[in-house]
Motif scaffolding. Structure first.
Motif, PDB file in Angstrom:
ATOM      1  N   GLU A   1       0.835  -1.206   0.000  1.00 46.32           N
ATOM      2  CA  GLU A   1       0.000   0.000   0.000  1.00 46.32           C
ATOM      3  C   GLU A   1       0.870   1.257   0.000  1.00 46.32           C
ATOM      4  OE1 GLU A   1      -3.267   0.322   2.754  1.00 46.32           O
ATOM      5  OE2 GLU A   1      -3.676  -1.823   2.590  1.00 46.32           O
ATOM      6  N   ARG A   2       1.925   1.255   0.797  1.00 46.56           N
ATOM      7  CA  ARG A   2       2.829   2.395   0.851  1.00 46.56           C
ATOM      8  C   ARG A   2       3.494   2.610  -0.508  1.00 46.56           C
ATOM      9  NH1 ARG A   2       7.370   1.134   4.287  1.00 46.56           N
ATOM     10  NH2 ARG A   2       8.490   0.824   2.373  1.00 46.56           N
ATOM     11  N   ASN A   3       3.949   1.509  -1.121  1.00 45.64           N
ATOM     12  CA  ASN A   3       4.590   1.612  -2.430  1.00 45.64           C
ATOM     13  C   ASN A   3       3.611   2.103  -3.498  1.00 45.64           C
ATOM     14  OD1 ASN A   3       7.023   0.776  -1.389  1.00 45.64           O
ATOM     15  ND2 ASN A   3       6.810  -1.337  -2.049  1.00 45.64           N
ATOM     16  N   ILE A   4       2.399   1.614  -3.462  1.00 47.04           N
ATOM     17  CA  ILE A   4       1.380   2.051  -4.430  1.00 47.04           C
ATOM     18  C   ILE A   4       1.100   3.534  -4.244  1.00 47.04           C
ATOM     19  CG2 ILE A   4      -1.066   1.851  -5.023  1.00 47.04           C
ATOM     20  CD1 ILE A   4      -0.774  -1.180  -4.622  1.00 47.04           C
ATOM     21  N   THR A   5       1.005   3.974  -3.001  1.00 48.25           N
ATOM     22  CA  THR A   5       0.777   5.392  -2.727  1.00 48.25           C
ATOM     23  C   THR A   5       1.924   6.233  -3.272  1.00 48.25           C
ATOM     24  OG1 THR A   5      -0.452   4.805  -0.724  1.00 48.25           O
ATOM     25  CG2 THR A   5       0.337   7.071  -0.902  1.00 48.25           C
ATOM     26  N   LEU A   6       3.153   5.768  -3.055  1.00 48.25           N
ATOM     27  CA  LEU A   6       4.317   6.492  -3.578  1.00 48.25           C
ATOM     28  C   LEU A   6       4.298   6.536  -5.099  1.00 48.25           C
ATOM     29  CD1 LEU A   6       7.186   5.198  -1.258  1.00 48.25           C
ATOM     30  CD2 LEU A   6       6.241   7.498  -1.341  1.00 48.25           C
ATOM     31  N   ILE A   7       3.978   5.419  -5.711  1.00 49.72           N
ATOM     32  CA  ILE A   7       3.930   5.358  -7.178  1.00 49.72           C
ATOM     33  C   ILE A   7       2.848   6.293  -7.712  1.00 49.72           C
ATOM     34  CG2 ILE A   7       3.346   3.870  -9.132  1.00 49.72           C
ATOM     35  CD1 ILE A   7       4.809   1.599  -7.632  1.00 49.72           C
ATOM     36  N   GLU A   8       1.681   6.286  -7.097  1.00 49.28           N
ATOM     37  CA  GLU A   8       0.600   7.176  -7.545  1.00 49.28           C
ATOM     38  C   GLU A   8       1.011   8.630  -7.399  1.00 49.28           C
ATOM     39  OE1 GLU A   8      -2.683   5.843  -5.167  1.00 49.28           O
ATOM     40  OE2 GLU A   8      -3.290   4.343  -6.637  1.00 49.28           O
ATOM     41  N   GLN A   9       1.690   8.949  -6.309  1.00 45.99           N
ATOM     42  CA  GLN A   9       2.160  10.320  -6.099  1.00 45.99           C
ATOM     43  C   GLN A   9       3.165  10.701  -7.186  1.00 45.99           C
ATOM     44  OE1 GLN A   9       3.993  10.898  -2.310  1.00 45.99           O
ATOM     45  NE2 GLN A   9       4.549  13.019  -2.706  1.00 45.99           N
ATOM     46  N   ARG A  10       4.078   9.809  -7.511  1.00 45.58           N
ATOM     47  CA  ARG A  10       5.071  10.074  -8.554  1.00 45.58           C
ATOM     48  C   ARG A  10       4.397  10.227  -9.914  1.00 45.58           C
ATOM     49  NH1 ARG A  10      10.434   9.988  -6.377  1.00 45.58           N
ATOM     50  NH2 ARG A  10       9.933   9.896  -4.176  1.00 45.58           N
ATOM     51  N   VAL A  11       3.380   9.421 -10.163  1.00 44.91           N
ATOM     52  CA  VAL A  11       2.648   9.523 -11.436  1.00 44.91           C
ATOM     53  C   VAL A  11       1.977  10.892 -11.534  1.00 44.91           C
ATOM     54  CG1 VAL A  11       0.640   8.629 -12.690  1.00 44.91           C
ATOM     55  CG2 VAL A  11       2.335   7.043 -11.787  1.00 44.91           C
ATOM     56  N   ARG A  12       1.383  11.358 -10.442  1.00 35.27           N
ATOM     57  CA  ARG A  12       0.757  12.682 -10.449  1.00 35.27           C
ATOM     58  C   ARG A  12       1.800  13.774 -10.690  1.00 35.27           C
ATOM     59  NH1 ARG A  12      -2.326  10.367  -6.223  1.00 35.27           N
ATOM     60  NH2 ARG A  12      -0.922  11.237  -4.665  1.00 35.27           N
ATOM     61  N   GLU A  13       2.947  13.647 -10.022  1.00 38.97           N
ATOM     62  CA  GLU A  13       4.011  14.635 -10.208  1.00 38.97           C
ATOM     63  C   GLU A  13       4.512  14.628 -11.649  1.00 38.97           C
ATOM     64  OE1 GLU A  13       6.988  13.623  -7.328  1.00 38.97           O
ATOM     65  OE2 GLU A  13       5.806  14.344  -5.633  1.00 38.97           O
ATOM     66  N   LEU A  14       4.704  13.430 -12.207  1.00 37.50           N
ATOM     67  CA  LEU A  14       5.157  13.332 -13.592  1.00 37.50           C
ATOM     68  C   LEU A  14       4.116  13.897 -14.554  1.00 37.50           C
ATOM     69  CD1 LEU A  14       6.886   9.844 -13.680  1.00 37.50           C
ATOM     70  CD2 LEU A  14       7.961  12.069 -13.929  1.00 37.50           C
ATOM     71  N   SER A  15       2.847  13.650 -14.285  1.00 35.07           N
ATOM     72  CA  SER A  15       1.786  14.201 -15.137  1.00 35.07           C
ATOM     73  C   SER A  15       1.815  15.720 -15.097  1.00 35.07           C
ATOM     74  CB  SER A  15       0.418  13.697 -14.681  1.00 35.07           C
ATOM     75  OG  SER A  15       0.319  12.310 -14.858  1.00 35.07           O
ATOM     76  N   ALA A  16       2.013  16.273 -13.914  1.00 38.92           N
ATOM     77  CA  ALA A  16       2.091  17.736 -13.793  1.00 38.92           C
ATOM     78  C   ALA A  16       3.302  18.269 -14.550  1.00 38.92           C
ATOM     79  CB  ALA A  16       2.161  18.135 -12.314  1.00 38.92           C
ATOM     80  N   LEU A  17       4.428  17.575 -14.441  1.00 38.02           N
ATOM     81  CA  LEU A  17       5.628  18.005 -15.161  1.00 38.02           C
ATOM     82  C   LEU A  17       5.430  17.906 -16.675  1.00 38.02           C
ATOM     83  CD1 LEU A  17       8.487  16.456 -12.996  1.00 38.02           C
ATOM     84  CD2 LEU A  17       7.940  18.871 -13.271  1.00 38.02           C
ATOM     85  N   LEU A  18       4.780  16.836 -17.112  1.00 36.84           N
ATOM     86  CA  LEU A  18       4.509  16.684 -18.543  1.00 36.84           C
ATOM     87  C   LEU A  18       3.587  17.789 -19.042  1.00 36.84           C
ATOM     88  CD1 LEU A  18       4.090  12.823 -18.959  1.00 36.84           C
ATOM     89  CD2 LEU A  18       5.847  14.268 -19.962  1.00 36.84           C
ATOM     90  N   GLU A  19       2.610  18.136 -18.240  1.00 35.52           N
ATOM     91  CA  GLU A  19       1.687  19.207 -18.616  1.00 35.52           C
ATOM     92  C   GLU A  19       2.445  20.532 -18.739  1.00 35.52           C
ATOM     93  OE1 GLU A  19      -2.213  21.305 -16.685  1.00 35.52           O
ATOM     94  OE2 GLU A  19      -2.022  19.125 -16.481  1.00 35.52           O
ATOM     95  N   LYS A  20       3.327  20.801 -17.777  1.00 38.57           N
ATOM     96  CA  LYS A  20       4.135  22.024 -17.844  1.00 38.57           C
ATOM     97  C   LYS A  20       5.025  22.008 -19.085  1.00 38.57           C
ATOM     98  CE  LYS A  20       4.634  23.229 -12.951  1.00 38.57           C
ATOM     99  NZ  LYS A  20       5.609  23.344 -11.847  1.00 38.57           N
ATOM    100  N   ALA A  21       5.635  20.857 -19.334  1.00 36.39           N
ATOM    101  CA  ALA A  21       6.519  20.745 -20.495  1.00 36.39           C
ATOM    102  C   ALA A  21       5.732  20.963 -21.784  1.00 36.39           C
ATOM    103  CB  ALA A  21       7.205  19.377 -20.509  1.00 36.39           C
TER     104      ALA A  21
END
Length: 156
Positions: free
Chosen positions: A54-74
């Motif tokens: 669960e902790r790993n999934i939460t971390l992965i989801e958080q990273r996916v959100r961060e990457l999506s935000a970075l991709l949107e900015k890019a």
């Protein structure tokens, strides 16, 4: 007889020790108890694995959100850069067109001024003015006036 009695007591003692050891070993090696211990350990490990997962999934989801935000900015920056590039190329094209137009205008003005100067020099010359007087009126060197007159005389 005594020998039989001692042997019987000795055998009885071994039998008692045997029963005691058998019961102790049976308690220690109780298959149900071992299965219950193993089951309990497996449950603990499964609970720990679930928490870690669960902790790993939460971390992965958080990273996916961060990457999506970075991709949107890019993507936004890429769009902005494309627009700026288009503006730059358009302005460069316009500036090239303006330069060409100015150069053509300057060339036309030079031709017109050359023609008008030539015509004015010849007009004044045919009216009887000397090259020195013509040079003073038009603000050109006397040599240039004489050149224009001599070229005209060669033609005619």
């Amino acid at each position: 007889m005594e020998y039989i009695l001692i042997t019987g007591l000795f055998a009885a003692g071994f039998f008692i020790v045997y029963l005691f050891l058998k019961r102790t070993i049976k308690k220690l090696v109780n298959p149900q108890k071992l299965i219950d211990n193993i089951h309990s350990e497996v449950n603990k490990i499964m609970a720990e694995l679930n928490n870690i997962t669960e902790r790993n999934i939460t971390l992965i989801e958080q990273r996916v959100r961060e990457l999506s935000a970075l991709l949107e900015k890019a993507d936004k920056k890429i769009l902005m850069l494309q627009r700026e590039s288009e503006k730059y190329s358009m302005s460069k094209n316009y500036s090239d067109i303006i330069k060409k137009t100015q150069q053509q205008g300057e060339a036309q003005n030079r031709k017109e001024s050359d023609v008008s100067i030539r015509e004015r020099v010849l007009k004044l010359y045919y009216q009887g003015f000397s090259p020195a007087l013509i040079a003073g009126r038009i603000n050109l060197p006397v040599g240039e006036i004489e050149l224009i007159i001599s070229l005209e005389e060669r033609k005619g």
